[in-house]
Design an enzyme around this catalytic site. Sequence first.
Site, PDB file in Angstrom:
ATOM      1  N   ARG A   1      36.123  58.486  30.700  1.00  0.00           N
ATOM      2  CA  ARG A   1      34.082  59.047  30.914  1.00  0.00           C
ATOM      3  C   ARG A   1      33.722  59.395  32.036  1.00  0.00           C
ATOM      4  O   ARG A   1      33.233  60.859  31.922  1.00  0.00           O
ATOM      5  CB  ARG A   1      33.447  57.960  30.366  1.00  0.00           C
ATOM      6  CG  ARG A   1      33.380  57.256  28.928  1.00  0.00           C
ATOM      7  CD  ARG A   1      31.969  57.449  28.148  1.00  0.00           C
ATOM      8  NE  ARG A   1      32.762  57.183  26.782  1.00  0.00           N
ATOM      9  CZ  ARG A   1      31.706  56.107  26.247  1.00  0.00           C
ATOM     10  NH1 ARG A   1      30.200  55.641  26.347  1.00  0.00           N
ATOM     11  NH2 ARG A   1      31.784  55.660  24.617  1.00  0.00           N
TER      12      ARG A   1
ATOM     13  N   ARG B   1      55.923  44.980  31.934  1.00  0.00           N
ATOM     14  CA  ARG B   1      56.667  44.940  32.883  1.00  0.00           C
ATOM     15  C   ARG B   1      57.630  45.621  33.051  1.00  0.00           C
ATOM     16  O   ARG B   1      58.658  45.435  31.937  1.00  0.00           O
ATOM     17  CB  ARG B   1      56.883  43.414  33.380  1.00  0.00           C
ATOM     18  CG  ARG B   1      55.158  42.639  34.101  1.00  0.00           C
ATOM     19  CD  ARG B   1      55.381  41.202  34.731  1.00  0.00           C
ATOM     20  NE  ARG B   1      55.271  40.411  33.966  1.00  0.00           N
ATOM     21  CZ  ARG B   1      53.615  40.315  34.760  1.00  0.00           C
ATOM     22  NH1 ARG B   1      53.812  40.932  36.573  1.00  0.00           N
ATOM     23  NH2 ARG B   1      52.580  39.490  35.174  1.00  0.00           N
TER      24      ARG B   1
ATOM     25  N   SER C   1      52.210  46.351  40.527  1.00  0.00           N
ATOM     26  CA  SER C   1      52.395  47.922  40.602  1.00  0.00           C
ATOM     27  C   SER C   1      51.451  48.731  41.320  1.00  0.00           C
ATOM     28  O   SER C   1      51.742  50.177  40.647  1.00  0.00           O
ATOM     29  CB  SER C   1      50.862  47.647  39.431  1.00  0.00           C
ATOM     30  OG  SER C   1      50.797  46.509  38.224  1.00  0.00           O
TER      31      SER C   1
ATOM     32  N   ASP D   1      43.797  36.114  39.536  1.00  0.00           N
ATOM     33  CA  ASP D   1      44.080  34.904  40.164  1.00  0.00           C
ATOM     34  C   ASP D   1      43.323  35.611  42.102  1.00  0.00           C
ATOM     35  O   ASP D   1      43.710  34.981  42.592  1.00  0.00           O
ATOM     36  CB  ASP D   1      45.587  36.026  41.175  1.00  0.00           C
ATOM     37  CG  ASP D   1      46.331  35.766  39.174  1.00  0.00           C
ATOM     38  OD1 ASP D   1      45.821  34.043  39.137  1.00  0.00           O
ATOM     39  OD2 ASP D   1      47.022  36.189  39.094  1.00  0.00           O
TER      40      ASP D   1
ATOM     41  N   MET E   1      44.814  28.960  37.495  1.00  0.00           N
ATOM     42  CA  MET E   1      46.074  29.436  37.930  1.00  0.00           C
ATOM     43  C   MET E   1      45.584  29.873  39.376  1.00  0.00           C
ATOM     44  O   MET E   1      44.837  29.529  39.511  1.00  0.00           O
ATOM     45  CB  MET E   1      45.590  31.032  36.220  1.00  0.00           C
ATOM     46  CG  MET E   1      46.711  30.889  34.873  1.00  0.00           C
ATOM     47  SD  MET E   1      46.363  32.731  34.531  1.00  0.00           S
ATOM     48  CE  MET E   1      47.977  31.815  33.709  1.00  0.00           C
TER      49      MET E   1
ATOM     50  N   LYS F   1      31.892   5.595  41.669  1.00  0.00           N
ATOM     51  CA  LYS F   1      32.102   7.044  40.463  1.00  0.00           C
ATOM     52  C   LYS F   1      32.457   6.871  38.901  1.00  0.00           C
ATOM     53  O   LYS F   1      33.326   5.059  38.899  1.00  0.00           O
ATOM     54  CB  LYS F   1      32.821   8.338  40.973  1.00  0.00           C
ATOM     55  CG  LYS F   1      32.117   8.961  42.252  1.00  0.00           C
ATOM     56  CD  LYS F   1      32.487   9.700  42.463  1.00  0.00           C
ATOM     57  CE  LYS F   1      31.702  10.821  41.469  1.00  0.00           C
ATOM     58  NZ  LYS F   1      31.691  12.355  41.376  1.00  0.00           N
ATOM     59  N   LYS F   2      31.605   6.954  38.023  1.00  0.00           N
ATOM     60  CA  LYS F   2      31.999   6.711  37.279  1.00  0.00           C
ATOM     61  C   LYS F   2      32.945   7.926  36.180  1.00  0.00           C
ATOM     62  O   LYS F   2      33.939   7.133  34.957  1.00  0.00           O
ATOM     63  CB  LYS F   2      31.246   7.377  35.499  1.00  0.00           C
ATOM     64  CG  LYS F   2      30.526   5.885  35.639  1.00  0.00           C
ATOM     65  CD  LYS F   2      29.099   6.109  34.776  1.00  0.00           C
ATOM     66  CE  LYS F   2      27.989   5.074  34.700  1.00  0.00           C
ATOM     67  NZ  LYS F   2      26.806   6.399  33.555  1.00  0.00           N
TER      68      LYS F   2
ATOM     69  N   ARG G   1      43.740  11.810  33.004  1.00  0.00           N
ATOM     70  CA  ARG G   1      44.471  12.868  31.875  1.00  0.00           C
ATOM     71  C   ARG G   1      44.060  13.968  32.992  1.00  0.00           C
ATOM     72  O   ARG G   1      43.536  15.092  33.721  1.00  0.00           O
ATOM     73  CB  ARG G   1      42.936  12.961  31.449  1.00  0.00           C
ATOM     74  CG  ARG G   1      42.845  11.531  30.450  1.00  0.00           C
ATOM     75  CD  ARG G   1      44.095  11.897  29.856  1.00  0.00           C
ATOM     76  NE  ARG G   1      44.288  10.165  28.982  1.00  0.00           N
ATOM     77  CZ  ARG G   1      43.583   9.595  27.673  1.00  0.00           C
ATOM     78  NH1 ARG G   1      43.172  10.511  26.840  1.00  0.00           N
ATOM     79  NH2 ARG G   1      44.088   8.423  27.874  1.00  0.00           N
TER      80      ARG G   1
ATOM     81  N   HIS H   1      46.283  30.434  29.813  1.00  0.00           N
ATOM     82  CA  HIS H   1      46.185  31.398  29.212  1.00  0.00           C
ATOM     83  C   HIS H   1      44.860  31.964  28.524  1.00  0.00           C
ATOM     84  O   HIS H   1      44.232  32.797  28.974  1.00  0.00           O
ATOM     85  CB  HIS H   1      47.751  32.315  28.775  1.00  0.00           C
ATOM     86  CG  HIS H   1      48.698  32.580  29.117  1.00  0.00           C
ATOM     87  ND1 HIS H   1      49.301  31.883  29.623  1.00  0.00           N
ATOM     88  CD2 HIS H   1      48.816  33.755  29.882  1.00  0.00           C
ATOM     89  CE1 HIS H   1      50.448  32.668  30.671  1.00  0.00           C
ATOM     90  NE2 HIS H   1      50.050  32.881  30.573  1.00  0.00           N
TER      91      HIS H   1
END
Length: 320
Positions: free
Chosen positions: A26, A73, A106, A128, A170, A215-216, A245, A251
Amino acid sequence: MIKRIGILTSGGDSPGMNAAIRAVTRVGINSGLEVFGIYNGYKGMTEGYIEPLTRDSVSQISNRGGTILGSARLPEFKDVAVREKAIKQLKKRGIEAVVVIGGDGSYRGALSLTQMGINCIGLPGTIDNDITCTDYTIGFYTALQTIVEAVDKLRDTSNSHHRCSIIEVMGNRCGDLALYAGITCGADIVITKDTGFNEADVLDRLRELDTIRKKKHAIVIISEKITDVDEFAKKVSLNTGFSGRATVLGHIQRGGSPCPFDRLLASQMGEKAVDLLMQGIGGQCVCIRDNKIVSYPIEKALKMPSDSRKPLTNLFERLI
Ligand code: ATP
C-alpha cells in the site's frame, strides 16, 4: 526513480509477515510504484512465480498469521548462477528492487542480490528474536503471547496435581522467548543458552521449592535445543517430590493472529523499506532500536553483537 518493486517472504514464517506485505504494497502503490508479490521466497523468484499485487489483494490480511506469499528455503540460492536466473526473472518484469522479509539467511540472499545490482531491503520476520541488530523482530510478541497463554493453562493443572511443568519453547539458540515468558508467566526456573543447563543444580532447586518453599507446583521454561525435555521430566519425577511433565509447544508458537504490536511494527518497517528503496538505497535491513525505526547496512547488521540480557535476567531472579 524506480517504478517497480517486488516483495517476498523467506525462511520460517512468523505472525505479522502479512501486515508487512500489506504495508509495503500500500505504501508502494500510494507512492506511485507498482508492487509485485514473489511467491515462495527465492525459489519463486528463480522460477518466475511472480504476480502483481493490488491494494485489494492485500486487504483483510493483517489479522492473519502465516504469509499469503508462502515461504521456502532454497540453499542453491548461494550459487551465483541461480541468482542470475532469478535476476533474469525480475528484469523480465521490470522489477528493480525487492523487499525481503525473513531471518539472517534471507538477509544474506538480499545482500548478494544487491551486490548484483538489485537493491534489496531486509525486514526481520521471525518469532525467535535472534536478529541482533533489532530490539524486536516481527512475530516475537505474538509468539510470546501464545506461550504465556499456554503456560497459564499448564499452571492451573500443575497446581492441582503437585506437578513440575517443563515447557520447551522455540528461539533457535536465542533465549528471549524463554526469558520474556519466564518473567511474564512467573516461572520458577528459566533455562537458556545464556544461563546454561546444570541438571543437578536444577533438580536441587526443584527439591528446595517442594520441601522448603512448600510450593504446590513448579514451572520450568527451557529453550529448544538444550536437552531432551521428556527425559528430564522423568528425572524430575524420580529425584524430586514433583511429578515431572514435559510440554513441547512446537509450531503453535509460529501461528495465530498477530498481536497489535507486531502489526504496528510490520507496518512501520514496511513503510521504511519502501522509503529506502525510493531513495535508491539497498543492502540495508530495517530495525527497531530504542523505539525508533532505523536501518543498518546488512553486512554490519549481521556482525552486530547482541545486547546483554543481564538486566532482564537479573529482573527474573529478583521476581522469584
Ligand atoms: P529463519 O530464521 O526462519 O531460519 P532465515 O532467513 O535465516 O530464516 P535460512 O534458511 O537461513 O532462513 O535462509 C532462507 C533462504 O535465504 C535460504 O533458503 C536461501 O535461499 C537464502 N540464503 C541463505 N543464506 C544465503 C547466502 N549466504 N547467500 C544467498 N542466499 C542465501
